[in-house]
Design a protein around this motif. Structure first.
Motif, PDB file in Angstrom:
ATOM      1  N   ASP A  29     -32.258  57.550  43.238  1.00  0.00           N
ATOM      2  CA  ASP A  29     -33.001  56.290  43.314  1.00  0.00           C
ATOM      3  C   ASP A  29     -32.641  55.638  44.644  1.00  0.00           C
ATOM      4  O   ASP A  29     -31.481  55.274  44.856  1.00  0.00           O
ATOM      5  N   ILE A  30     -33.629  55.493  45.512  1.00  0.00           N
ATOM      6  CA  ILE A  30     -33.417  54.953  46.857  1.00  0.00           C
ATOM      7  C   ILE A  30     -33.995  53.542  46.904  1.00  0.00           C
ATOM      8  O   ILE A  30     -35.209  53.356  46.912  1.00  0.00           O
ATOM      9  N   ALA A  31     -33.117  52.535  46.894  1.00  0.00           N
ATOM     10  CA  ALA A  31     -33.561  51.144  46.896  1.00  0.00           C
ATOM     11  C   ALA A  31     -33.842  50.648  48.309  1.00  0.00           C
ATOM     12  O   ALA A  31     -34.668  49.760  48.507  1.00  0.00           O
ATOM     13  N   GLN A  32     -33.161  51.205  49.300  1.00  0.00           N
ATOM     14  CA  GLN A  32     -33.320  50.776  50.693  1.00  0.00           C
ATOM     15  C   GLN A  32     -33.554  52.017  51.537  1.00  0.00           C
ATOM     16  O   GLN A  32     -32.685  52.880  51.636  1.00  0.00           O
ATOM     17  N   ALA A  33     -34.718  52.097  52.148  1.00  0.00           N
ATOM     18  CA  ALA A  33     -35.095  53.269  52.935  1.00  0.00           C
ATOM     19  C   ALA A  33     -34.338  53.336  54.260  1.00  0.00           C
ATOM     20  O   ALA A  33     -33.948  52.324  54.825  1.00  0.00           O
ATOM     21  N   ASP A  34     -34.136  54.573  54.712  1.00  0.00           N
ATOM     22  CA  ASP A  34     -33.640  54.898  56.053  1.00  0.00           C
ATOM     23  C   ASP A  34     -32.177  54.540  56.308  1.00  0.00           C
ATOM     24  O   ASP A  34     -31.784  54.343  57.450  1.00  0.00           O
ATOM     25  N   TYR A  35     -31.371  54.439  55.261  1.00  0.00           N
ATOM     26  CA  TYR A  35     -29.945  54.165  55.430  1.00  0.00           C
ATOM     27  C   TYR A  35     -29.062  55.304  54.910  1.00  0.00           C
ATOM     28  O   TYR A  35     -27.853  55.278  55.117  1.00  0.00           O
ATOM     29  N   GLU A  40     -40.135  66.349  42.332  1.00  0.00           N
ATOM     30  CA  GLU A  40     -40.943  65.201  41.921  1.00  0.00           C
ATOM     31  C   GLU A  40     -40.575  64.002  42.791  1.00  0.00           C
ATOM     32  O   GLU A  40     -39.413  63.834  43.162  1.00  0.00           O
ATOM     33  N   ILE A  41     -41.578  63.173  43.104  1.00  0.00           N
ATOM     34  CA  ILE A  41     -41.374  61.975  43.927  1.00  0.00           C
ATOM     35  C   ILE A  41     -42.234  60.841  43.384  1.00  0.00           C
ATOM     36  O   ILE A  41     -43.223  61.084  42.688  1.00  0.00           O
ATOM     37  N   THR A  42     -41.861  59.597  43.712  1.00  0.00           N
ATOM     38  CA  THR A  42     -42.645  58.446  43.251  1.00  0.00           C
ATOM     39  C   THR A  42     -43.537  57.860  44.334  1.00  0.00           C
ATOM     40  O   THR A  42     -44.354  56.996  44.045  1.00  0.00           O
ATOM     41  N   ASP A  43     -43.383  58.320  45.565  1.00  0.00           N
ATOM     42  CA  ASP A  43     -44.198  57.821  46.676  1.00  0.00           C
ATOM     43  C   ASP A  43     -44.695  59.025  47.469  1.00  0.00           C
ATOM     44  O   ASP A  43     -43.896  59.883  47.855  1.00  0.00           O
ATOM     45  N   ALA A  92     -43.087  63.180  50.391  1.00  0.00           N
ATOM     46  CA  ALA A  92     -43.370  64.620  50.507  1.00  0.00           C
ATOM     47  C   ALA A  92     -42.664  65.210  51.722  1.00  0.00           C
ATOM     48  O   ALA A  92     -42.300  66.393  51.727  1.00  0.00           O
ATOM     49  N   ASP A  93     -42.431  64.399  52.739  1.00  0.00           N
ATOM     50  CA  ASP A  93     -41.726  64.869  53.936  1.00  0.00           C
ATOM     51  C   ASP A  93     -40.269  65.203  53.653  1.00  0.00           C
ATOM     52  O   ASP A  93     -39.647  65.920  54.428  1.00  0.00           O
ATOM     53  N   PHE A  94     -39.698  64.705  52.582  1.00  0.00           N
ATOM     54  CA  PHE A  94     -38.309  65.018  52.251  1.00  0.00           C
ATOM     55  C   PHE A  94     -38.113  66.534  52.160  1.00  0.00           C
ATOM     56  O   PHE A  94     -37.147  67.079  52.672  1.00  0.00           O
ATOM     57  N   ASP A 110     -35.769  58.411  54.144  1.00  0.00           N
ATOM     58  CA  ASP A 110     -36.390  57.382  54.974  1.00  0.00           C
ATOM     59  C   ASP A 110     -37.543  56.652  54.277  1.00  0.00           C
ATOM     60  O   ASP A 110     -38.263  55.883  54.901  1.00  0.00           O
ATOM     61  N   VAL A 111     -37.700  56.882  52.978  1.00  0.00           N
ATOM     62  CA  VAL A 111     -38.703  56.183  52.165  1.00  0.00           C
ATOM     63  C   VAL A 111     -38.018  55.756  50.865  1.00  0.00           C
ATOM     64  O   VAL A 111     -37.283  56.541  50.262  1.00  0.00           O
ATOM     65  N   ALA A 112     -38.252  54.531  50.441  1.00  0.00           N
ATOM     66  CA  ALA A 112     -37.669  54.047  49.177  1.00  0.00           C
ATOM     67  C   ALA A 112     -38.461  54.594  47.998  1.00  0.00           C
ATOM     68  O   ALA A 112     -39.664  54.821  48.089  1.00  0.00           O
ATOM     69  N   GLY A 113     -37.763  54.797  46.887  1.00  0.00           N
ATOM     70  CA  GLY A 113     -38.396  55.296  45.671  1.00  0.00           C
ATOM     71  C   GLY A 113     -37.442  56.205  44.937  1.00  0.00           C
ATOM     72  O   GLY A 113     -36.231  56.151  45.134  1.00  0.00           O
ATOM     73  N   THR A 114     -37.994  57.079  44.093  1.00  0.00           N
ATOM     74  CA  THR A 114     -37.182  58.008  43.320  1.00  0.00           C
ATOM     75  C   THR A 114     -37.596  59.434  43.628  1.00  0.00           C
ATOM     76  O   THR A 114     -38.789  59.735  43.725  1.00  0.00           O
ATOM     77  N   MET A 115     -36.585  60.288  43.791  1.00  0.00           N
ATOM     78  CA  MET A 115     -36.801  61.702  44.088  1.00  0.00           C
ATOM     79  C   MET A 115     -35.984  62.523  43.097  1.00  0.00           C
ATOM     80  O   MET A 115     -34.827  62.196  42.813  1.00  0.00           O
ATOM     81  N   TRP A 116     -36.573  63.588  42.576  1.00  0.00           N
ATOM     82  CA  TRP A 116     -35.872  64.527  41.707  1.00  0.00           C
ATOM     83  C   TRP A 116     -35.710  65.844  42.461  1.00  0.00           C
ATOM     84  O   TRP A 116     -36.659  66.334  43.080  1.00  0.00           O
ATOM     85  N   VAL A 117     -34.512  66.402  42.403  1.00  0.00           N
ATOM     86  CA  VAL A 117     -34.211  67.657  43.074  1.00  0.00           C
ATOM     87  C   VAL A 117     -33.756  68.664  42.024  1.00  0.00           C
ATOM     88  O   VAL A 117     -32.833  68.382  41.243  1.00  0.00           O
ATOM     89  N   SER A 118     -34.412  69.825  41.999  1.00  0.00           N
ATOM     90  CA  SER A 118     -34.004  70.916  41.117  1.00  0.00           C
ATOM     91  C   SER A 118     -33.168  71.893  41.938  1.00  0.00           C
ATOM     92  O   SER A 118     -33.488  72.190  43.091  1.00  0.00           O
ATOM     93  N   VAL A 119     -32.108  72.393  41.322  1.00  0.00           N
ATOM     94  CA  VAL A 119     -31.157  73.247  42.032  1.00  0.00           C
ATOM     95  C   VAL A 119     -31.057  74.586  41.307  1.00  0.00           C
ATOM     96  O   VAL A 119     -30.726  74.621  40.114  1.00  0.00           O
ATOM     97  N   THR A 120     -31.351  75.657  42.028  1.00  0.00           N
ATOM     98  CA  THR A 120     -31.172  76.977  41.435  1.00  0.00           C
ATOM     99  C   THR A 120     -29.805  77.513  41.828  1.00  0.00           C
ATOM    100  O   THR A 120     -29.279  77.206  42.898  1.00  0.00           O
ATOM    101  N   SER A 121     -29.229  78.291  40.944  1.00  0.00           N
ATOM    102  CA  SER A 121     -27.946  78.933  41.201  1.00  0.00           C
ATOM    103  C   SER A 121     -27.995  80.335  40.607  1.00  0.00           C
ATOM    104  O   SER A 121     -28.320  80.506  39.429  1.00  0.00           O
TER     105      SER A 121
END
Length: 167
Positions: free
Chosen positions: A68-74, A105-108, A112-114, A130-141
């Protein structure tokens, strides 16, 4: 008259107090503007006697992390997929690890550039948040043991590490 002034000056100086420096604290608490949550724990499937995999096609469950990214670009998101077990039976042969961290998955739409701008090295993937919102990352192992050598029976545990790194 001079003695009275001198006596008065000496008398006043005995009542003067010495001023010592005083330190006054200023305190504050910084709350994170990037938070991380486990959205889904992973499970290793055992598709062949010498392999473990989080791929659902292999009987595994892919771990998923939410940022959860509340403040972008930090911040940078850093996801590290396993390259060792945190606990396992004793292994005495070659060990081959592979993995990947993918934005699923992304909320903004600007997020997509992430995925396209991520940086990968060793077993680490970094995303510039660099964009505020929520991002989900799936990790394969994925893990393969030796050459046609079966894994010893027992419990195998590995850890995905997810971090928000201040830029």
């Amino acid at each position: 008259m001079f003695t009275k002034v001198l006596a008065l000056a000496i008398g006043l100086s005995t009542f003067a107090t010495v001023a010592y420096p005083l330190d006054t604290l200023i305190m504050g608490t910084v709350q994170p503007k990037c938070s991380i949550y486990t959205a889904r724990q992973g499970v290793y499937g055992n598709p062949t006697p010498n392999a473990l995999s989080t791929d659902p096609a292999d009987g595994g469950v892919t771990p998923r992390v939410r940022f959860d990214i509340a403040q972008a670009d930090y911040y940078l998101a850093r996801v590290t997929w396993p390259n060792e077990f945190s606990s396992s039976p004793t292994l005495d042969d070659a060990m081959n690890w592979t993995g990947e961290a993918v934005v699923t998955e992304i909320t903004d739409p600007l997020m997509a550039d992430f995925e396209t701008n991520k940086v990968e090295y060793n077993n680490v993937t970094e995303f510039d948040l660099d964009v505020a919102g929520t991002m989900w990352v799936s990790v394969t192992s994925n893990f393969e043991y030796g050459y046609n050598k079966a894994l010893p029976p027992g419990n195998y545990t590995a850890i995905v590490t997810a971090e928000c790194i201040a830029k």
